[in-house]
Motif scaffolding. Structure first.
Motif, PDB file in Angstrom:
ATOM      1  N   GLU A  67      13.729 -19.513  -0.041  1.00 14.34           N
ATOM      2  CA  GLU A  67      12.925 -19.514  -1.261  1.00 14.34           C
ATOM      3  C   GLU A  67      11.583 -18.826  -1.020  1.00 14.34           C
ATOM      4  O   GLU A  67      11.090 -18.760   0.107  1.00 14.34           O
ATOM      5  CB  GLU A  67      12.705 -20.942  -1.752  1.00 14.34           C
ATOM      6  CG  GLU A  67      13.991 -21.650  -2.158  1.00 14.34           C
ATOM      7  CD  GLU A  67      13.743 -23.029  -2.736  1.00 14.34           C
ATOM      8  OE1 GLU A  67      12.577 -23.485  -2.696  1.00 14.34           O
ATOM      9  OE2 GLU A  67      14.716 -23.636  -3.221  1.00 14.34           O
ATOM     10  N   THR A  68      10.999 -18.324  -2.089  1.00 17.99           N
ATOM     11  CA  THR A  68       9.694 -17.683  -2.002  1.00 17.99           C
ATOM     12  C   THR A  68       8.910 -17.934  -3.275  1.00 17.99           C
ATOM     13  O   THR A  68       9.470 -17.902  -4.378  1.00 17.99           O
ATOM     14  CB  THR A  68       9.827 -16.162  -1.753  1.00 17.99           C
ATOM     15  OG1 THR A  68       8.531 -15.569  -1.741  1.00 17.99           O
ATOM     16  CG2 THR A  68      10.678 -15.486  -2.814  1.00 17.99           C
ATOM     17  N   LYS A  69       7.620 -18.183  -3.125  1.00 22.59           N
ATOM     18  CA  LYS A  69       6.774 -18.434  -4.296  1.00 22.59           C
ATOM     19  C   LYS A  69       6.347 -17.134  -4.965  1.00 22.59           C
ATOM     20  O   LYS A  69       6.065 -17.120  -6.169  1.00 22.59           O
ATOM     21  CB  LYS A  69       5.544 -19.246  -3.887  1.00 22.59           C
ATOM     22  CG  LYS A  69       5.865 -20.667  -3.434  1.00 22.59           C
ATOM     23  CD  LYS A  69       4.606 -21.443  -3.094  1.00 22.59           C
ATOM     24  CE  LYS A  69       4.940 -22.868  -2.672  1.00 22.59           C
ATOM     25  NZ  LYS A  69       3.714 -23.635  -2.315  1.00 22.59           N
ATOM     26  N   LEU A  70       6.283 -16.083  -4.198  1.00 25.20           N
ATOM     27  CA  LEU A  70       5.915 -14.771  -4.735  1.00 25.20           C
ATOM     28  C   LEU A  70       7.080 -13.812  -4.579  1.00 25.20           C
ATOM     29  O   LEU A  70       7.810 -13.875  -3.583  1.00 25.20           O
ATOM     30  CB  LEU A  70       4.698 -14.200  -4.000  1.00 25.20           C
ATOM     31  CG  LEU A  70       3.336 -14.843  -4.247  1.00 25.20           C
ATOM     32  CD1 LEU A  70       2.292 -14.220  -3.319  1.00 25.20           C
ATOM     33  CD2 LEU A  70       2.905 -14.690  -5.705  1.00 25.20           C
ATOM     34  N   PRO A  71       7.286 -12.903  -5.525  1.00 29.78           N
ATOM     35  CA  PRO A  71       8.332 -11.883  -5.348  1.00 29.78           C
ATOM     36  C   PRO A  71       7.989 -10.975  -4.174  1.00 29.78           C
ATOM     37  O   PRO A  71       6.826 -10.867  -3.766  1.00 29.78           O
ATOM     38  CB  PRO A  71       8.319 -11.133  -6.681  1.00 29.78           C
ATOM     39  CG  PRO A  71       6.981 -11.396  -7.273  1.00 29.78           C
ATOM     40  CD  PRO A  71       6.583 -12.760  -6.815  1.00 29.78           C
ATOM     41  N   GLN A  72       9.007 -10.319  -3.627  1.00 32.34           N
ATOM     42  CA  GLN A  72       8.798  -9.522  -2.423  1.00 32.34           C
ATOM     43  C   GLN A  72       7.787  -8.391  -2.628  1.00 32.34           C
ATOM     44  O   GLN A  72       7.074  -8.011  -1.691  1.00 32.34           O
ATOM     45  CB  GLN A  72      10.119  -8.957  -1.923  1.00 32.34           C
ATOM     46  CG  GLN A  72      10.821  -8.010  -2.869  1.00 32.34           C
ATOM     47  CD  GLN A  72      12.133  -7.498  -2.302  1.00 32.34           C
ATOM     48  OE1 GLN A  72      12.612  -7.945  -1.263  1.00 32.34           O
ATOM     49  NE2 GLN A  72      12.732  -6.534  -2.971  1.00 32.34           N
ATOM     50  N   GLU A  73       7.693  -7.881  -3.850  1.00 30.30           N
ATOM     51  CA  GLU A  73       6.714  -6.825  -4.117  1.00 30.30           C
ATOM     52  C   GLU A  73       5.287  -7.337  -3.934  1.00 30.30           C
ATOM     53  O   GLU A  73       4.428  -6.658  -3.364  1.00 30.30           O
ATOM     54  CB  GLU A  73       6.897  -6.286  -5.538  1.00 30.30           C
ATOM     55  CG  GLU A  73       8.256  -5.684  -5.814  1.00 30.30           C
ATOM     56  CD  GLU A  73       9.308  -6.717  -6.163  1.00 30.30           C
ATOM     57  OE1 GLU A  73      10.514  -6.408  -6.055  1.00 30.30           O
ATOM     58  OE2 GLU A  73       8.922  -7.854  -6.546  1.00 30.30           O
ATOM     59  N   ALA A  74       5.043  -8.553  -4.427  1.00 27.63           N
ATOM     60  CA  ALA A  74       3.712  -9.150  -4.275  1.00 27.63           C
ATOM     61  C   ALA A  74       3.444  -9.513  -2.816  1.00 27.63           C
ATOM     62  O   ALA A  74       2.307  -9.423  -2.339  1.00 27.63           O
ATOM     63  CB  ALA A  74       3.575 -10.374  -5.174  1.00 27.63           C
ATOM     64  N   LEU A  75       4.486  -9.918  -2.088  1.00 27.59           N
ATOM     65  CA  LEU A  75       4.323 -10.210  -0.668  1.00 27.59           C
ATOM     66  C   LEU A  75       3.975  -8.943   0.109  1.00 27.59           C
ATOM     67  O   LEU A  75       3.203  -8.994   1.080  1.00 27.59           O
ATOM     68  CB  LEU A  75       5.600 -10.841  -0.122  1.00 27.59           C
ATOM     69  CG  LEU A  75       5.909 -12.249  -0.637  1.00 27.59           C
ATOM     70  CD1 LEU A  75       7.303 -12.680  -0.198  1.00 27.59           C
ATOM     71  CD2 LEU A  75       4.865 -13.253  -0.168  1.00 27.59           C
ATOM     72  N   MET A  76       4.543  -7.813  -0.290  1.00 28.48           N
ATOM     73  CA  MET A  76       4.176  -6.538   0.314  1.00 28.48           C
ATOM     74  C   MET A  76       2.706  -6.234   0.073  1.00 28.48           C
ATOM     75  O   MET A  76       1.963  -5.869   1.002  1.00 28.48           O
ATOM     76  CB  MET A  76       5.048  -5.406  -0.241  1.00 28.48           C
ATOM     77  CG  MET A  76       4.678  -4.025   0.276  1.00 28.48           C
ATOM     78  SD  MET A  76       5.685  -2.694  -0.459  1.00 28.48           S
ATOM     79  CE  MET A  76       5.022  -2.695  -2.151  1.00 28.48           C
ATOM     80  N   ILE A  77       2.267  -6.381  -1.166  1.00 30.90           N
ATOM     81  CA  ILE A  77       0.859  -6.143  -1.506  1.00 30.90           C
ATOM     82  C   ILE A  77      -0.038  -7.107  -0.733  1.00 30.90           C
ATOM     83  O   ILE A  77      -1.097  -6.724  -0.218  1.00 30.90           O
ATOM     84  CB  ILE A  77       0.631  -6.295  -3.021  1.00 30.90           C
ATOM     85  CG1 ILE A  77       1.399  -5.212  -3.793  1.00 30.90           C
ATOM     86  CG2 ILE A  77      -0.855  -6.245  -3.355  1.00 30.90           C
ATOM     87  CD1 ILE A  77       0.941  -3.796  -3.521  1.00 30.90           C
TER      88      ILE A  77
END
Length: 361
Positions: A303-313
């Protein structure tokens, strides 16, 4: 964040479709802020801002140079056509802007090296826009693959990235125009396949790369579909991949080791934003009479609270903050990852162009 440390301020250079997703990611990231958007005309910038409901505080520019001259922009996200990367990436680095560059990074490694050298000279962070690296699922899969008791040495890898867009795409999209994105499906979808294979091999380059005699090109010579194999002589490992604009949606990675296998079907874009899964099997054997298996695949959900795009940022901004506020040096591992991918991509392209001959790395 400490009181004297504000968010990293992003400018977006180019209003490509992918910029919609990344602008949203910047707004979602807790340590980033979107402060500017530039397009070739101010009208396009305004349309982008309106269509994506950007805050009124975001400044809009009708040229890329104006954005790079803005002293309030710390970093730029650049989703321009590949042929434009070199000019604007070098200029961004010279202006002291940290660079998040959309993939494929360049038409060949010589051009990429010029960009990376400019980033190094000017002390700015570089990263390409391969978002899947930043999903927590990716780290979980790496932990498992690194467990010698569960998997052992890798023996075979296969990755696939394909989609079948409408006819208009194959006629008019940037990715099929030789003068804009001449690598076609190899650069767009193949970048992910090559990156996933090298990730599996801890970024170790293959000994030999050979394109399979199945490449399809359009009338302008742009690759619409292709496959290739890679061999690591010392490790006795082989990998293959398939990338295409002519086949059904695939985003898969399959890794076979001496004692286990791992499979993921939605590597590049997870089926859903909040969780992503994969399956693996370790120590599998056939039961008596070969009428079944002794174990079933184990399914892992992350699970993740932020989408992977936001995690990249978020990760990119963390690295930039270390440079901006703490005197740190840019993390060059991301540049090395991009360069390794580019080297193999170049080898595949050269093999295709040379009649599918093997290319020694």
């Amino acid at each position: 964040m400490a009181e004297n440390e504000g968010p990293i301020r992003f400018g977006i250079m180019g209003c490509a479709e992918i910029a919609r997703k990344v602008s949203r990611a910047i707004l979602l990231s807790p340590n980033a802020a979107l402060v500017a958007v530039a397009s070739r005309t101010i009208d396009k910038a305004k349309q982008f801002a309106l269509g994506n409901k950007l805050p009124e505080s975001v400044k809009l520019y009708g040229s890329y140079g104006e954005l790079l001259d803005d002293p309030l922009v710390d970093a730029v996200y650049m989703p321009l056509p590949t042929t434009l990367h070199s000019k604007w990436a070098v200029m961004a680095a010279q202006k002291g802007k940290h660079l998040l560059l959309e993939k494929p990074t360049a038409l060949d490694v010589k051009v990429l090296d010029e960009m990376l050298q400019s980033c190094e000279t000017n002390g700015v962070q570089f990263m390409d826009g391969s978002m899947w690296y930043h999903h927590p699922r990716t780290a979980k899969m790496k932990d498992l693959l690194s467990n010698s008791h569960v998997f052992g040495p890798l023996k075979a890898i296969h990755s696939s990235s394909s989609y079948h867009p409408p006819p208009d795409f194959l006629e008019n999209n940037v990715r099929v125009k030789a003068e804009l994105d001449g690598l076609g499906a190899l650069g767009d979808a193949g970048w992910y396949c090559i990156g996933a294979i090298l990730w599996s091999m801890n970024r170790k380059l293959p000994t030999t790369v050979t394109a399979l005699p199945t490449a399809v090109r359009n009338s302008a010579g742009v690759i619409l579909s292709c496959s290739a194999s890679m061999i690591w002589d010392e490790d006795e490992t082989v990998a293959t991949f398939f990338c295409s604009f002519l086949a059904h949606e695939t985003m898969s990675l399959a890794v076979c080791a001496s004692n286990g296998t791992l499979n993921v079907d939605d590597l590049i874009i997870p089926y859903e934003e909040t969780a992503a899964g994969f399956s693996y099997t370790s120590g599998a054997k056939f039961v008596d009479l070969h009428i079944g298996w002794n174990v079933k695949p184990q399914h892992v959900q992350v699970e993740t609270k932020l989408p992977q795009e936001a995690l990249m940022i978020q990760e990119f901004s963390r690295l930039v903050k270390d440079v901006k506020y703490h005197g740190g040096r840019p993390d060059t591992s991301w540049a090395e990852t991009s360069r390794s991918t580019q080297l193999v991509l170049d080898a595949v392209k050269n093999s295709i162009d040379d009649g599918y001959k093997a290319v020694k790395m």
